[in-house]
Motif scaffolding. Structure first.
Motif, PDB file in Angstrom:
ATOM      1  N   GLU A   1      11.105 -15.236 -55.339  1.00 38.94           N
ATOM      2  CA  GLU A   1      10.393 -16.490 -55.069  1.00 38.94           C
ATOM      3  C   GLU A   1       8.888 -16.331 -55.193  1.00 38.94           C
ATOM      4  OE1 GLU A   1      11.753 -17.546 -51.211  1.00 38.94           O
ATOM      5  OE2 GLU A   1      13.616 -18.484 -51.932  1.00 38.94           O
ATOM      6  N   GLN A   2       8.375 -15.132 -54.989  1.00 40.92           N
ATOM      7  CA  GLN A   2       6.934 -14.896 -55.080  1.00 40.92           C
ATOM      8  C   GLN A   2       6.515 -14.418 -56.473  1.00 40.92           C
ATOM      9  OE1 GLN A   2       6.060 -12.214 -51.828  1.00 40.92           O
ATOM     10  NE2 GLN A   2       5.930 -13.894 -50.349  1.00 40.92           N
ATOM     11  N   GLY A   3       7.363 -14.728 -57.450  1.00 38.61           N
ATOM     12  CA  GLY A   3       6.985 -14.443 -58.830  1.00 38.61           C
ATOM     13  C   GLY A   3       7.115 -12.992 -59.222  1.00 38.61           C
ATOM     14  N   TRP A   4       8.019 -12.268 -58.602  1.00 37.52           N
ATOM     15  CA  TRP A   4       8.254 -10.855 -58.910  1.00 37.52           C
ATOM     16  C   TRP A   4       6.982 -10.024 -58.710  1.00 37.52           C
ATOM     17  CZ3 TRP A   4      13.313  -9.662 -60.176  1.00 37.52           C
ATOM     18  CH2 TRP A   4      14.129 -10.736 -60.526  1.00 37.52           C
ATOM     19  N   SER A   5       6.203 -10.410 -57.715  1.00 38.17           N
ATOM     20  CA  SER A   5       4.941  -9.708 -57.447  1.00 38.17           C
ATOM     21  C   SER A   5       5.169  -8.552 -56.483  1.00 38.17           C
ATOM     22  CB  SER A   5       3.912 -10.682 -56.862  1.00 38.17           C
ATOM     23  OG  SER A   5       2.762  -9.985 -56.429  1.00 38.17           O
TER      24      SER A   5
ATOM     25  N   LYS B   1       2.860  -6.576 -55.395  1.00 39.34           N
ATOM     26  CA  LYS B   1       1.756  -6.584 -54.429  1.00 39.34           C
ATOM     27  C   LYS B   1       2.078  -7.499 -53.249  1.00 39.34           C
ATOM     28  CE  LYS B   1      -2.071  -5.416 -57.511  1.00 39.34           C
ATOM     29  NZ  LYS B   1      -3.385  -5.844 -58.053  1.00 39.34           N
ATOM     30  N   LYS B   2       2.623  -8.681 -53.529  1.00 36.57           N
ATOM     31  CA  LYS B   2       2.948  -9.608 -52.454  1.00 36.57           C
ATOM     32  C   LYS B   2       4.081  -9.056 -51.578  1.00 36.57           C
ATOM     33  CE  LYS B   2       1.433 -13.831 -54.809  1.00 36.57           C
ATOM     34  NZ  LYS B   2       1.849 -15.141 -55.369  1.00 36.57           N
ATOM     35  N   LEU B   3       5.043  -8.386 -52.197  1.00 41.71           N
ATOM     36  CA  LEU B   3       6.139  -7.802 -51.428  1.00 41.71           C
ATOM     37  C   LEU B   3       5.627  -6.716 -50.485  1.00 41.71           C
ATOM     38  CD1 LEU B   3       9.173  -7.497 -50.847  1.00 41.71           C
ATOM     39  CD2 LEU B   3       9.281  -5.867 -52.753  1.00 41.71           C
ATOM     40  N   ILE B   4       4.779  -5.850 -51.008  1.00 41.69           N
ATOM     41  CA  ILE B   4       4.214  -4.776 -50.176  1.00 41.69           C
ATOM     42  C   ILE B   4       3.367  -5.358 -49.059  1.00 41.69           C
ATOM     43  CG2 ILE B   4       2.628  -2.818 -50.181  1.00 41.69           C
ATOM     44  CD1 ILE B   4       3.590  -2.152 -52.984  1.00 41.69           C
TER      45      ILE B   4
END
Length: 268
Positions: free
Chosen positions: A40-44, A46-49
């Protein structure tokens, strides 16, 4: 990733085998949640971490909880932050940092150029020239790894590795005791402490503990360290007539003992 960051163990503990022969996920609901969020966060990545590091699980202490330990002794469900042992590269960098020799320059060549302004020639047999750069900049030669990396569980560069092994072997203690690299850094650390003329010996011991462990020594540790220095200097009198040299050797030995301690290699 979440479990690996928080507890030193991934949600699936066999990253090289996600098939039927591998381990089942310890928390499949959490794995599904993170996977969905990742998409959902665009396969990011950085956002996952970022979301992981802002979670309450990541911000836990390593304080022991008897009730939680009784239910989950291996911390598979991440009820606390596990103690983490420094990887080989971080251990080397930490030794250079306390000695004051670590070069913090970013980027550029890993090794100093030779007199003709060319980088050193490195093959599979020639020892890698000593460098005070961070370990991330050192070349990794498959057949010529640094001794520290060989002893402290550096991944086999001949193949891919999903996770690192963590071992405790007698060779690791012997390396810290006998390695010229560790001895040289302990000597540099001792010399740097000796130059702090505004401190007495108790102050220097305190400074050494803060630099090594990010804490001040207890009263017992302070007294034992000072006693060690005095006993070392006295015992070395029969072999080293120079009082300054005896004192230097005593401080070098104390610094090397701090580097060899378990607390130096573990993060709480």
């Amino acid at each position: 990733m979440f479990g690996n960051i928080c507890s030193g163990r991934a949600i699936v503990n066999t990253p090289d085998n996600f098939g039927l022969q591998g381990d089942a996920p310890s928390n499949p609901e959490l794995l599904d949640f993170l996977a969905t969020q990742f998409i959902e966060q665009g396969w990011s990545t950085k956002k996952l971490i970022r979301s992981i590091m802002l979670s309450s699980a990541y911000q836990m202490s390593n304080q022991h909880n008897p009730a939680a330990y009784a239910k989950d002794p291996d911390n598979r469900l991440v009820w606390r932050m596990s103690r983490k042992r420094l990887e080989a590269e971080a251990f080397r960098d930490a030794i250079l940092a306390v000695s004051g020799q670590l070069e913090s320059v970013r980027g550029g060549p890993a090794l100093q150029a030779t007199n003709n302004n060319n980088p050193p020639i490195i093959d599979g047999t020639t020892p890698i020239p000593q460098s005070a750069r961070r370990s991330v900049y050192l070349p990794t030669l498959r057949n010529n790894l640094d001794d520290l990396f060989l002893v402290f569980d550096f991944p086999d560069p001949h193949t891919t590795s999903g996770k690192r092994h963590v071992t405790s072997a007698a060779t690791q203690a012997l390396y810290v005791m006998n390695s010229p690299f560790v001895q040289d850094q302990a000597k540099a650390w001792a010399q740097r402490l000796e130059k702090m003329t505004n401190l007495d010996d108790y102050g220097r011991v305190t400074r050494a503990f803060i630099e090594a462990f990010a804490r001040e020594p207890s009263q017992s540790e302070l007294l034992r360290s000072k006693a060690f220095l005095n006993e070392f200097i006295e015992a070395a009198a029969s072999k080293e007539p120079d009082a300054n040299a005896r004192r230097q050797l005593a401080w070098q030995s104390l610094c090397q003992a701090l580097i060899a301690s378990a607390e130096f290699r573990y993060l709480n």
